[in-house]
Scaffold this motif. Sequence first.
Motif, PDB file in Angstrom:
ATOM      1  N   ARG A  42      -7.221   6.439  -2.790  1.00 29.68           N
ATOM      2  CA  ARG A  42      -8.454   5.901  -2.230  1.00 29.68           C
ATOM      3  C   ARG A  42      -8.970   4.425  -2.486  1.00 29.68           C
ATOM      4  NH1 ARG A  42     -10.100   9.103  -6.315  1.00 29.68           N
ATOM      5  NH2 ARG A  42     -11.102   8.341  -8.028  1.00 29.68           N
ATOM      6  N   ALA A  43      -8.346   4.202  -3.954  1.00 22.62           N
ATOM      7  CA  ALA A  43      -8.368   2.958  -4.150  1.00 22.62           C
ATOM      8  C   ALA A  43      -7.247   1.862  -3.522  1.00 22.62           C
ATOM      9  CB  ALA A  43      -8.013   2.933  -5.784  1.00 22.62           C
ATOM     10  N   ALA A  97       0.801  -1.161   0.088  1.00 23.89           N
ATOM     11  CA  ALA A  97       0.043   0.007  -0.018  1.00 23.89           C
ATOM     12  C   ALA A  97       0.819   1.241  -0.033  1.00 23.89           C
ATOM     13  CB  ALA A  97      -0.846   0.123   1.205  1.00 23.89           C
ATOM     14  N   LEU A  98       1.926   1.127   0.823  1.00 23.64           N
ATOM     15  CA  LEU A  98       2.552   2.412   1.021  1.00 23.64           C
ATOM     16  C   LEU A  98       3.570   2.734  -0.502  1.00 23.64           C
ATOM     17  CD1 LEU A  98       4.853   2.532   4.269  1.00 23.64           C
ATOM     18  CD2 LEU A  98       2.797   3.666   3.473  1.00 23.64           C
ATOM     19  N   TYR A  99       3.801   1.362  -1.023  1.00 25.70           N
ATOM     20  CA  TYR A  99       4.633   1.674  -2.452  1.00 25.70           C
ATOM     21  C   TYR A  99       3.590   2.284  -3.427  1.00 25.70           C
ATOM     22  CZ  TYR A  99       6.108   0.342  -7.077  1.00 25.70           C
ATOM     23  OH  TYR A  99       6.510   0.465  -8.287  1.00 25.70           O
ATOM     24  N   GLN A 100       2.254   1.791  -3.400  1.00 26.19           N
ATOM     25  CA  GLN A 100       1.410   2.333  -4.415  1.00 26.19           C
ATOM     26  C   GLN A 100       1.221   3.896  -4.063  1.00 26.19           C
ATOM     27  OE1 GLN A 100      -2.075  -0.678  -5.338  1.00 26.19           O
ATOM     28  NE2 GLN A 100      -1.020  -1.285  -3.655  1.00 26.19           N
ATOM     29  N   MET A 101       0.875   4.267  -2.882  1.00 27.93           N
ATOM     30  CA  MET A 101       0.925   5.329  -2.315  1.00 27.93           C
ATOM     31  C   MET A 101       1.994   6.323  -2.649  1.00 27.93           C
ATOM     32  SD  MET A 101      -1.211   4.711   1.200  1.00 27.93           S
ATOM     33  CE  MET A 101      -1.486   6.239   1.776  1.00 27.93           C
ATOM     34  N   GLY A 129      -6.270   2.519   9.879  1.00 23.44           N
ATOM     35  CA  GLY A 129      -5.642   3.370  10.823  1.00 23.44           C
ATOM     36  C   GLY A 129      -4.180   3.680  10.130  1.00 23.44           C
ATOM     37  N   VAL A 130      -3.516   2.781  10.104  1.00 24.21           N
ATOM     38  CA  VAL A 130      -2.174   3.032   9.787  1.00 24.21           C
ATOM     39  C   VAL A 130      -2.008   3.973   8.387  1.00 24.21           C
ATOM     40  CG1 VAL A 130      -0.003   1.873   9.020  1.00 24.21           C
ATOM     41  CG2 VAL A 130      -1.142   0.880  10.844  1.00 24.21           C
ATOM     42  N   LEU A 131      -2.758   3.438   7.459  1.00 25.90           N
ATOM     43  CA  LEU A 131      -2.699   4.306   6.337  1.00 25.90           C
ATOM     44  C   LEU A 131      -3.405   5.783   6.428  1.00 25.90           C
ATOM     45  CD1 LEU A 131      -3.595   1.548   3.527  1.00 25.90           C
ATOM     46  CD2 LEU A 131      -1.360   2.307   4.523  1.00 25.90           C
ATOM     47  N   ARG A 132      -4.340   5.700   6.990  1.00 23.27           N
ATOM     48  CA  ARG A 132      -4.903   7.284   7.261  1.00 23.27           C
ATOM     49  C   ARG A 132      -3.721   7.988   8.071  1.00 23.27           C
ATOM     50  NH1 ARG A 132      -8.797   8.277   3.552  1.00 23.27           N
ATOM     51  NH2 ARG A 132     -10.695   6.892   3.901  1.00 23.27           N
ATOM     52  N   HIS A 133      -3.263   7.298   8.884  1.00 23.19           N
ATOM     53  CA  HIS A 133      -1.958   8.104   9.662  1.00 23.19           C
ATOM     54  C   HIS A 133      -0.982   8.558   8.860  1.00 23.19           C
ATOM     55  CE1 HIS A 133       0.444   8.206  13.770  1.00 23.19           C
ATOM     56  NE2 HIS A 133       0.255   9.408  13.310  1.00 23.19           N
ATOM     57  N   VAL A 134      -0.621   7.627   7.666  1.00 24.92           N
ATOM     58  CA  VAL A 134       0.378   8.054   6.809  1.00 24.92           C
ATOM     59  C   VAL A 134      -0.016   9.120   5.829  1.00 24.92           C
ATOM     60  CG1 VAL A 134       1.414   7.081   4.613  1.00 24.92           C
ATOM     61  CG2 VAL A 134       1.494   5.585   6.587  1.00 24.92           C
ATOM     62  N   GLN A 135      -1.171   9.160   5.436  1.00 26.60           N
ATOM     63  CA  GLN A 135      -1.855  10.547   4.646  1.00 26.60           C
ATOM     64  C   GLN A 135      -1.770  11.708   5.516  1.00 26.60           C
ATOM     65  OE1 GLN A 135      -5.825   8.659   3.505  1.00 26.60           O
ATOM     66  NE2 GLN A 135      -5.037   9.034   1.654  1.00 26.60           N
ATOM     67  N   THR A 149      -7.761  -2.429   2.720  1.00 27.15           N
ATOM     68  CA  THR A 149      -8.791  -2.716   3.831  1.00 27.15           C
ATOM     69  C   THR A 149      -9.849  -3.897   3.625  1.00 27.15           C
ATOM     70  OG1 THR A 149      -8.929  -0.530   4.648  1.00 27.15           O
ATOM     71  CG2 THR A 149     -10.896  -1.717   5.443  1.00 27.15           C
ATOM     72  N   GLU A 150     -10.300  -4.265   2.329  1.00 25.24           N
ATOM     73  CA  GLU A 150     -11.086  -5.231   2.080  1.00 25.24           C
ATOM     74  C   GLU A 150     -10.180  -6.693   1.858  1.00 25.24           C
ATOM     75  OE1 GLU A 150     -14.418  -5.494   1.456  1.00 25.24           O
ATOM     76  OE2 GLU A 150     -14.206  -3.311   2.340  1.00 25.24           O
ATOM     77  N   ILE A 151      -9.099  -6.423   1.768  1.00 30.40           N
ATOM     78  CA  ILE A 151      -8.071  -7.694   1.601  1.00 30.40           C
ATOM     79  C   ILE A 151      -7.960  -8.075   2.995  1.00 30.40           C
ATOM     80  CG2 ILE A 151      -5.672  -8.458   1.052  1.00 30.40           C
ATOM     81  CD1 ILE A 151      -5.807  -6.494  -1.363  1.00 30.40           C
TER      82      ILE A 151
END
Length: 442
Positions: free
Chosen positions: A97-98, A84-88, A121-127, A104-106
Amino acid sequence: MSKFNPARNLAVTVLTAVMQRGAYANIALDAALRETPLTSVDTVLATTIVYGSLQHWLTLDWQLAPFLHGKKVEPWVHTLLLTALYQMTALDRVPDRAVLFDSTEIAKKRGNPGLAKLITGVLRHVQRQGLRDPQTISDPAERLSIGESLPRWLVDQFTAIYGAEKTAAIARSVNTLPRPTLRVNTPAFTVAQVQAMLQDEGIATTASTVSPVGLVAEGGHLAATAAFKAGAFTIQDESSMLVAPTLTVQPGDTVLDACAAPGGKTTHLASYGAQVTALDIHAHKVRLIEQNAARLHLSDRIHAEALDARQAAAHFGMAKFNKVLVDAPCSGLGLLRRKPEIRYTKKADDIARLPQIQGAILDAVAPTVTPGGALVYSTCTMLPAENGDVVAAFLTRHPEFKQVAVPLPPQLTATATVPALQLTPDDMGSDGFYIAKLVKQG
């Protein structure tokens, strides 16, 4: 039920197998794609995530660490977060958002709602907070290691050999995308013919700047083309294409390719009109050599057999071949761009054992070379311990051999050229490779 993009889930599966079980990325990815067929767009996405995440694994792990606060998570959860971090951070055309939705679904499907909440939570915190910059690391070697995702022991080894500036150039180079390259099956086909054949199939190519029989493709699935099936070319890295010409093979030569699978160099040697005996220790790899020989219409010039190259002298006897190639088993560190997982799976202790094997193979083939014959030693690595040191030790044991200069193609830029050729990945954008030529005195 919400659906997530299967490409992202497939990438997590493949990467977990690679990093946890030591699977080869290319083999694991091919197998996963056969089991879970994707659209062409999603195949590209899955492939990009797999190889991009591997190239930047240490960087991503370092960036993720503050958001986990020391919390231990299962390997697949850790992998899911890194992808996820790599893609972002690296894929501009992929909306965050994708990535958040699918991640999350995975997590829900593979784990439970609690894990899904952790991922969100982690990914929102990164954002909100953003990521650390590796350039803030004060120690230069550690900064390069984290910034370019090259393990510290490799940074230290390369720096000791090549210096800090060259090591940084190598590290940056291996994090670029590998180029699809092919060797034209000359003289049965010409370079121009193969370019036209591939153009008709929608694949544009340019001439290699490393090998006169090489082409670089702009994309496309080369192995699925009619030209490939017809035996017009084989898929091979440009650096690898320099090995066979070094032996200056002539029609009628008897050649031993001591470590031959899967047969790229074997078929190149046979294309000059020589009779080639090709060895591999594994029977299933011998079949790969035979299949490649058949596809390239060279079966009549190639005899492949299962044999440990360290048994060559006992098996063949004295002065059997006037040309011998030892493309030795090695650490493969010249392939870091094409096989990024090598940087994490190889250890210094593993590499320390290789020179003994390499030297034993050279010792075993030496008696099979005719007086006046040539022996070429090559590896796809950049460490002197596997290259120049092995050759120097062999020459001490075998004074009947003399090292001669490897001819340098005029268009080639190489790290070292006297008397052996040493390419590093930043030289020409091809694999790191070493080639030494030895002649047996008459």
